[in-house]
Motif scaffolding. Structure first.
Motif, PDB file in Angstrom:
ATOM      1  N   GLN A  86       1.007  -1.235   0.078  1.00  0.00           N
ATOM      2  CA  GLN A  86      -0.076   0.085   0.064  1.00  0.00           C
ATOM      3  C   GLN A  86       1.023   1.180   0.027  1.00  0.00           C
ATOM      4  N   ASP A  87       0.512   2.106  -0.787  1.00  0.00           N
ATOM      5  CA  ASP A  87       1.393   3.553  -0.903  1.00  0.00           C
ATOM      6  C   ASP A  87       0.596   4.630  -0.419  1.00  0.00           C
ATOM      7  N   PHE A  88       1.291   5.651  -0.099  1.00  0.00           N
ATOM      8  CA  PHE A  88       0.836   6.929   0.116  1.00  0.00           C
ATOM      9  C   PHE A  88       1.476   7.945  -0.809  1.00  0.00           C
ATOM     10  N   TRP A  89       0.700   8.771  -1.389  1.00  0.00           N
ATOM     11  CA  TRP A  89       1.134   9.781  -2.122  1.00  0.00           C
ATOM     12  C   TRP A  89       0.538  11.058  -1.967  1.00  0.00           C
ATOM     13  N   ILE A  90       1.106  12.436  -2.106  1.00  0.00           N
ATOM     14  CA  ILE A  90       0.425  13.559  -1.882  1.00  0.00           C
ATOM     15  C   ILE A  90       0.169  14.189  -3.280  1.00  0.00           C
ATOM     16  N   GLU A  91      -0.818  15.051  -3.379  1.00  0.00           N
ATOM     17  CA  GLU A  91      -1.152  15.933  -4.657  1.00  0.00           C
ATOM     18  C   GLU A  91      -1.059  17.226  -4.037  1.00  0.00           C
ATOM     19  N   TYR A  92      -0.298  18.133  -4.695  1.00  0.00           N
ATOM     20  CA  TYR A  92      -0.234  19.578  -4.116  1.00  0.00           C
ATOM     21  C   TYR A  92      -0.156  20.277  -5.564  1.00  0.00           C
ATOM     22  N   LEU A  93      -0.847  21.358  -5.690  1.00  0.00           N
ATOM     23  CA  LEU A  93      -0.821  22.373  -6.857  1.00  0.00           C
ATOM     24  C   LEU A  93      -0.505  21.528  -8.134  1.00  0.00           C
ATOM     25  N   ASN A  94      -1.593  20.321  -8.418  1.00  0.00           N
ATOM     26  CA  ASN A  94      -1.898  19.615  -9.352  1.00  0.00           C
ATOM     27  C   ASN A  94      -0.508  18.750  -9.700  1.00  0.00           C
ATOM     28  N   LYS A  95       0.247  18.556  -8.727  1.00  0.00           N
ATOM     29  CA  LYS A  95       1.518  17.668  -8.891  1.00  0.00           C
ATOM     30  C   LYS A  95       1.456  16.504  -7.842  1.00  0.00           C
ATOM     31  N   GLU A  96       1.890  15.181  -8.257  1.00  0.00           N
ATOM     32  CA  GLU A  96       1.794  14.217  -7.496  1.00  0.00           C
ATOM     33  C   GLU A  96       3.085  13.813  -6.764  1.00  0.00           C
ATOM     34  N   TYR A  97       3.213  13.298  -5.622  1.00  0.00           N
ATOM     35  CA  TYR A  97       4.719  12.976  -4.812  1.00  0.00           C
ATOM     36  C   TYR A  97       4.306  11.798  -4.056  1.00  0.00           C
ATOM     37  N   LYS A  98       4.814  10.759  -4.503  1.00  0.00           N
ATOM     38  CA  LYS A  98       5.019   9.414  -3.674  1.00  0.00           C
ATOM     39  C   LYS A  98       5.836   9.773  -2.300  1.00  0.00           C
ATOM     40  N   ILE A  99       5.327   9.513  -1.178  1.00  0.00           N
ATOM     41  CA  ILE A  99       6.216   9.747  -0.141  1.00  0.00           C
ATOM     42  C   ILE A  99       6.238   8.272   0.827  1.00  0.00           C
ATOM     43  N   LYS A 100       5.520   7.380   0.665  1.00  0.00           N
ATOM     44  CA  LYS A 100       5.936   6.051   1.453  1.00  0.00           C
ATOM     45  C   LYS A 100       5.112   5.010   1.001  1.00  0.00           C
ATOM     46  N   SER A 101       5.590   3.700   1.288  1.00  0.00           N
ATOM     47  CA  SER A 101       4.948   2.458   1.097  1.00  0.00           C
ATOM     48  C   SER A 101       5.163   1.753   2.308  1.00  0.00           C
ATOM     49  N   TYR A 102       4.113   0.948   2.494  1.00  0.00           N
ATOM     50  CA  TYR A 102       4.180  -0.010   3.426  1.00  0.00           C
ATOM     51  C   TYR A 102       3.672  -1.495   2.830  1.00  0.00           C
ATOM     52  N   SER A 103       4.177  -2.680   3.618  1.00  0.00           N
ATOM     53  CA  SER A 103       3.323  -3.662   3.321  1.00  0.00           C
ATOM     54  C   SER A 103       2.033  -3.768   3.945  1.00  0.00           C
ATOM     55  N   ALA A 104       1.058  -4.366   3.032  1.00  0.00           N
ATOM     56  CA  ALA A 104      -0.295  -4.310   3.621  1.00  0.00           C
ATOM     57  C   ALA A 104      -0.819  -5.187   4.473  1.00  0.00           C
ATOM     58  N   HIS A 105       0.239  -6.140   4.585  1.00  0.00           N
ATOM     59  CA  HIS A 105      -0.393  -7.417   5.450  1.00  0.00           C
ATOM     60  C   HIS A 105       0.663  -7.431   6.634  1.00  0.00           C
ATOM     61  N   TYR A 106       0.970  -6.359   7.379  1.00  0.00           N
ATOM     62  CA  TYR A 106       1.546  -6.616   8.477  1.00  0.00           C
ATOM     63  C   TYR A 106       0.827  -7.509   9.556  1.00  0.00           C
ATOM     64  N   TYR A 107       1.059  -8.433  10.028  1.00  0.00           N
ATOM     65  CA  TYR A 107       0.331  -9.102  10.882  1.00  0.00           C
ATOM     66  C   TYR A 107       0.369  -8.423  12.314  1.00  0.00           C
ATOM     67  N   ASP A 108       1.142  -7.383  12.682  1.00  0.00           N
ATOM     68  CA  ASP A 108       1.199  -6.961  14.033  1.00  0.00           C
ATOM     69  C   ASP A 108       1.398  -5.410  13.907  1.00  0.00           C
ATOM     70  N   LYS A 109       0.927  -4.942  12.649  1.00  0.00           N
ATOM     71  CA  LYS A 109       1.147  -3.383  12.446  1.00  0.00           C
ATOM     72  C   LYS A 109      -0.239  -2.907  11.802  1.00  0.00           C
ATOM     73  N   ASP A 110      -0.633  -1.623  12.411  1.00  0.00           N
ATOM     74  CA  ASP A 110      -1.593  -0.962  11.654  1.00  0.00           C
ATOM     75  C   ASP A 110      -0.905   0.418  11.128  1.00  0.00           C
ATOM     76  N   VAL A 111      -1.395   0.975   9.961  1.00  0.00           N
ATOM     77  CA  VAL A 111      -0.924   2.356   9.507  1.00  0.00           C
ATOM     78  C   VAL A 111      -1.941   3.360   9.677  1.00  0.00           C
ATOM     79  N   ASN A 112      -1.945   4.444  10.338  1.00  0.00           N
ATOM     80  CA  ASN A 112      -2.449   5.526  10.625  1.00  0.00           C
ATOM     81  C   ASN A 112      -2.027   6.781   9.769  1.00  0.00           C
ATOM     82  N   TYR A 113      -2.751   7.702   9.480  1.00  0.00           N
ATOM     83  CA  TYR A 113      -2.571   8.772   8.407  1.00  0.00           C
ATOM     84  C   TYR A 113      -3.605   9.839   8.362  1.00  0.00           C
ATOM     85  N   ASP A 114      -2.906  11.022   8.342  1.00  0.00           N
ATOM     86  CA  ASP A 114      -3.826  12.427   8.574  1.00  0.00           C
ATOM     87  C   ASP A 114      -3.070  13.503   8.064  1.00  0.00           C
ATOM     88  N   ILE A 115      -3.767  14.415   7.815  1.00  0.00           N
ATOM     89  CA  ILE A 115      -3.179  15.780   7.616  1.00  0.00           C
ATOM     90  C   ILE A 115      -3.367  16.858   8.798  1.00  0.00           C
TER      91      ILE A 115
END
Length: 373
Positions: free
Chosen positions: A141-170
């Motif tokens: 699973q990937d995280f990317w941002i869009e600002y002023l009509n441009k996109e930038y990939k900022i981080k990737s995580y494995s989607a199936h961590y057994y022991d991890k969750d991923v939280n995200y916000d602005i």
């Protein structure tokens, strides 16, 4: 009284506990019906509030219609809704060639996407929900941002961590993106460090970003207000047992050793934009309830049971400056209490052991009051 009402106010409910010692208050709630246009757009699809743009509430709208697997988990477009006028003001298509979007967060012009940044061509014609477990789209699973009509990939995580969750916000300032990995809430007392990534950007330069990584042991649902980090932590009643409760802290972003306890036995949900209030969850007579916590007074008051708001999303209304709940037919705004009476830590905040008979009697009394208004 006319039964066709668009706005309904429910007064503060005051109940005495079964021992007659302390009064328990429930918040004043204002029910505002959604417009028919909004209801039609949300019909037969998954949707969710994702943020604000120029005081317009933004909804993520997924691909419509029920499939064999239920509602689609793939985002299709977003709509802008004026809360005051109850009007849909705009809709924007967010599907992109080569992308698959699962969730979106937005604050004004800064947009954070969660999904799959580069989809292999062989999967282009398929929905995410149609893929088998173990295929490419389910592995990352990937995280990317869009600002002023441009996109930038900022981080990737494995989607199936057994022991991890991923939280995200602005952040409410719209200048920071928060990503955090933390121990899954569903695991039994697993110990592990959490890593919080704060991405700062220069508003004058669309490609000017800096990253700050903070190790915060088992910090859950971190939220940043100015230079203060708010976060929750679990603690266990018995080592190795599945019985746990929550604490809420705040600390300077650059020095977590200066942490300050704000509450015990309350789970962190949302922090208001100025950091003065927290929406949380706490058990009361066998039921999980929402509460509002004053971070200055370190006292709280109850809002209502979680089940009171069916199929809801909680958010902070920038327009009304109140915590609110988005439900299938209404937006429910919660008024801040005139005073906060219950201490958020110590004996007064402890989870009380009550019998099923006591629980039933308490909520029976509550429902009688609720239904009479």
């Amino acid at each position: 009284m006319n039964k066709i009402i668009l706005s309904l106010s429910v007064c503060w409910f005051i109940l005495f506990d079964l021992n007659g010692q302390n009064s328990i208050r429930f918040a004043h709630k204002n029910f505002i019906a959604k417009s028919n246009e909004l209801l039609q757009l949300q019909k037969d699809r998954y949707y969710n509030i994702i943020g604000y743009n120029d005081d317009k509430l933004i909804y993520q709208m997924n691909i419509g219609g029920k499939k064999d697997f239920g509602y689609s988990s793939e985002a299709e477009f977003k709509i802008y809704y004026n809360e005051k006028r109850k009007v849909v003001t705009d809709s924007i298509y967010i599907k992109r060639e080569g992308r698959r979007v699962l969730k979106v967060k937005q604050f004004d012009e800064l947009i954070l996407y969660h999904g799959f940044y580069n989809v292999p061509q062989k999967f282009e014609s398929k929905l995410i929900d149609e893929l088998d477990r173990g295929q490419y789209l389910l592995d990352y699973q990937d995280f990317w941002i869009e600002y002023l009509n441009k996109e930038y990939k900022i981080k990737s995580y494995s989607a199936h961590y057994y022991d991890k969750d991923v939280n995200y916000d602005i952040t409410s300032s719209g200048t920071k993106v928060i990503l955090s990995t933390y121990v899954s809430e569903y695991l039994r007392s697993t110990k592990a460090d959490s890593l919080i990534t704060i991405i700062n950007f220069n508003e004058s330069k669309s490609n000017d970003f800096s990253k700050q990584e903070i190790a915060c042991e088992e910090c859950i649902k971190p939220q940043v207000v100015d230079e203060t980090l708010f976060y929750g932590q679990k603690y266990y009643y018995l080592p190795g047992a599945d019985a746990y409760d929550w604490k809420i802290y705040k600390a300077p972003v650059n020095d977590l050793s200066q942490d300050e306890l704000l509450a015990e036995y309350i789970e962190l949900v949302l922090v208001s934009p100025e950091g003065k209030y927290i929406l949380g969850k706490k058990y009361l007579y066998g039921k999980l309830c929402y509460v509002i916590l004053s971070t200055e007074l370190k006292k709280f008051q109850y809002v209502a049971t979680v089940e009171y708001f069916k199929d809801h999303t909680s958010f902070y209304s920038n327009v009304n400056e109140q915590f609110a709940f988005d439900t299938p037919k209404n937006i429910v705004y919660i008024e801040f209490p005139d005073e906060f009476k219950i201490n958020s830590s110590g004996i007064e905040a402890e989870k009380k052991n009550t019998s099923s008979e006591e629980n039933d009697q308490f909520w029976k009394n509550y429902n009688q009051i609720d239904n009479s208004n």
